[in-house]
Design a protein around this motif. Structure first.
Motif, PDB file in Angstrom:
ATOM      1  N   GLN A  80      59.450  23.272  37.056  1.00 22.40           N
ATOM      2  CA  GLN A  80      60.092  24.560  36.820  1.00 22.40           C
ATOM      3  C   GLN A  80      60.436  25.321  38.095  1.00 22.40           C
ATOM      4  O   GLN A  80      60.969  26.410  38.031  1.00 22.40           O
ATOM      5  CB  GLN A  80      59.185  25.436  35.941  1.00 22.40           C
ATOM      6  CG  GLN A  80      58.935  24.835  34.578  1.00 22.40           C
ATOM      7  CD  GLN A  80      60.211  24.634  33.784  1.00 22.40           C
ATOM      8  OE1 GLN A  80      61.006  25.546  33.645  1.00 22.40           O
ATOM      9  NE2 GLN A  80      60.413  23.429  33.280  1.00 22.40           N
ATOM     10  N   GLY A  81      60.136  24.756  39.250  1.00 27.79           N
ATOM     11  CA  GLY A  81      60.423  25.452  40.501  1.00 27.79           C
ATOM     12  C   GLY A  81      61.917  25.486  40.790  1.00 27.79           C
ATOM     13  O   GLY A  81      62.715  24.819  40.136  1.00 27.79           O
ATOM     14  N   PRO A  82      62.320  26.257  41.793  1.00 24.87           N
ATOM     15  CA  PRO A  82      63.743  26.325  42.165  1.00 24.87           C
ATOM     16  C   PRO A  82      64.215  25.013  42.786  1.00 24.87           C
ATOM     17  O   PRO A  82      63.418  24.200  43.231  1.00 24.87           O
ATOM     18  CB  PRO A  82      63.787  27.477  43.175  1.00 24.87           C
ATOM     19  CG  PRO A  82      62.405  27.538  43.738  1.00 24.87           C
ATOM     20  CD  PRO A  82      61.484  27.098  42.638  1.00 24.87           C
ATOM     21  N   GLY A  83      65.514  24.817  42.815  1.00 20.97           N
ATOM     22  CA  GLY A  83      66.095  23.622  43.448  1.00 20.97           C
ATOM     23  C   GLY A  83      65.713  22.369  42.704  1.00 20.97           C
ATOM     24  O   GLY A  83      66.017  22.218  41.526  1.00 20.97           O
ATOM     25  N   LEU A  84      65.030  21.466  43.383  1.00 21.00           N
ATOM     26  CA  LEU A  84      64.607  20.209  42.768  1.00 21.00           C
ATOM     27  C   LEU A  84      63.533  20.419  41.705  1.00 21.00           C
ATOM     28  O   LEU A  84      63.255  19.531  40.917  1.00 21.00           O
ATOM     29  CB  LEU A  84      64.053  19.249  43.828  1.00 21.00           C
ATOM     30  CG  LEU A  84      65.006  18.785  44.916  1.00 21.00           C
ATOM     31  CD1 LEU A  84      64.245  17.961  45.951  1.00 21.00           C
ATOM     32  CD2 LEU A  84      66.140  17.974  44.334  1.00 21.00           C
ATOM     33  N   GLY A  85      62.905  21.567  41.726  1.00 16.70           N
ATOM     34  CA  GLY A  85      61.827  21.838  40.786  1.00 16.70           C
ATOM     35  C   GLY A  85      60.463  21.514  41.353  1.00 16.70           C
ATOM     36  O   GLY A  85      59.443  21.826  40.765  1.00 16.70           O
ATOM     37  N   VAL A  86      60.450  20.872  42.494  1.00 20.10           N
ATOM     38  CA  VAL A  86      59.202  20.528  43.164  1.00 20.10           C
ATOM     39  C   VAL A  86      59.310  20.949  44.623  1.00 20.10           C
ATOM     40  O   VAL A  86      60.404  21.080  45.161  1.00 20.10           O
ATOM     41  CB  VAL A  86      58.891  19.010  43.088  1.00 20.10           C
ATOM     42  CG1 VAL A  86      58.655  18.580  41.651  1.00 20.10           C
ATOM     43  CG2 VAL A  86      59.992  18.185  43.715  1.00 20.10           C
ATOM     44  N   GLU A  87      58.173  21.152  45.232  1.00 24.49           N
ATOM     45  CA  GLU A  87      58.172  21.479  46.662  1.00 24.49           C
ATOM     46  C   GLU A  87      57.944  20.192  47.446  1.00 24.49           C
ATOM     47  O   GLU A  87      56.909  19.529  47.290  1.00 24.49           O
ATOM     48  CB  GLU A  87      57.076  22.500  46.980  1.00 24.49           C
ATOM     49  CG  GLU A  87      57.192  23.051  48.373  1.00 24.49           C
ATOM     50  CD  GLU A  87      56.201  24.178  48.637  1.00 24.49           C
ATOM     51  OE1 GLU A  87      56.121  24.603  49.804  1.00 24.49           O
ATOM     52  OE2 GLU A  87      55.509  24.612  47.707  1.00 24.49           O
ATOM     53  N   VAL A  88      58.923  19.822  48.251  1.00 28.13           N
ATOM     54  CA  VAL A  88      58.868  18.586  49.028  1.00 28.13           C
ATOM     55  C   VAL A  88      58.125  18.845  50.335  1.00 28.13           C
ATOM     56  O   VAL A  88      58.320  19.872  50.991  1.00 28.13           O
ATOM     57  CB  VAL A  88      60.300  18.073  49.310  1.00 28.13           C
ATOM     58  CG1 VAL A  88      60.274  16.854  50.205  1.00 28.13           C
ATOM     59  CG2 VAL A  88      61.008  17.762  47.997  1.00 28.13           C
ATOM     60  N   ASP A  89      57.266  17.918  50.698  1.00 29.86           N
ATOM     61  CA  ASP A  89      56.515  18.016  51.946  1.00 29.86           C
ATOM     62  C   ASP A  89      57.400  17.523  53.085  1.00 29.86           C
ATOM     63  O   ASP A  89      57.625  16.319  53.236  1.00 29.86           O
ATOM     64  CB  ASP A  89      55.239  17.191  51.845  1.00 29.86           C
ATOM     65  CG  ASP A  89      54.313  17.388  53.032  1.00 29.86           C
ATOM     66  OD1 ASP A  89      54.782  17.825  54.107  1.00 29.86           O
ATOM     67  OD2 ASP A  89      53.110  17.106  52.880  1.00 29.86           O
ATOM     68  N   GLU A  90      57.944  18.457  53.855  1.00 29.43           N
ATOM     69  CA  GLU A  90      58.865  18.110  54.949  1.00 29.43           C
ATOM     70  C   GLU A  90      58.212  17.190  55.979  1.00 29.43           C
ATOM     71  O   GLU A  90      58.879  16.354  56.573  1.00 29.43           O
ATOM     72  CB  GLU A  90      59.363  19.388  55.647  1.00 29.43           C
ATOM     73  CG  GLU A  90      60.218  20.272  54.763  1.00 29.43           C
ATOM     74  CD  GLU A  90      61.611  19.725  54.550  1.00 29.43           C
ATOM     75  OE1 GLU A  90      62.106  18.963  55.400  1.00 29.43           O
ATOM     76  OE2 GLU A  90      62.207  20.071  53.514  1.00 29.43           O
TER      77      GLU A  90
END
Length: 103
Positions: free
Chosen positions: A84-94
């Motif tokens: 449900q997050g913005p963008g991809l819906g997940v937070e990617v570990d840069e």
């Protein structure tokens, strides 16, 4: 050469020649996901959907597939919740993307 694909080389050339052209690589470039991630990091005009990686739950134990999201997507009763997050819906570990980037 069997199994060799020039698509990413061609996409790299097009992204360089036409920096204002926004391009979307379908299915995260499957099966060349690593190469697609490299191109997305390199070119701000290149995007991808992630349908190939989330359409079927990846059960491999490879480090990239397990480390990429800060909050891994976990199956619940045989189902995956849509992030449900913005963008991809997940937070990617840069840092993981940088770790596996091919310069």
């Amino acid at each position: 050469m069997a199994g060799f694909d020039l698509t990413h080389i061609l996409l790299d050339d097009i992204a360089i020649q036409f920096p204002q052209l926004k391009m979307i690589v379908a299915h995260l470039g499957h099966p060349w996901i690593g190469e697609t991630l490299v191109l997305i990091r390199k070119h701000p005009n290149l995007y991808s959907d992630i349908s190939a990686t989330l359409q079927e739950f990846n059960t491999t134990t490879g480090p990239l597939s397990r480390e990429l999201c800060l909050t891994p997507i976990q199956p619940e009763d045989g189902y995956l919740r849509v992030p449900q997050g913005p963008g991809l819906g997940v937070e990617v570990d840069e840092s993981v993307i940088n770790k596996y980037r091919v310069a």
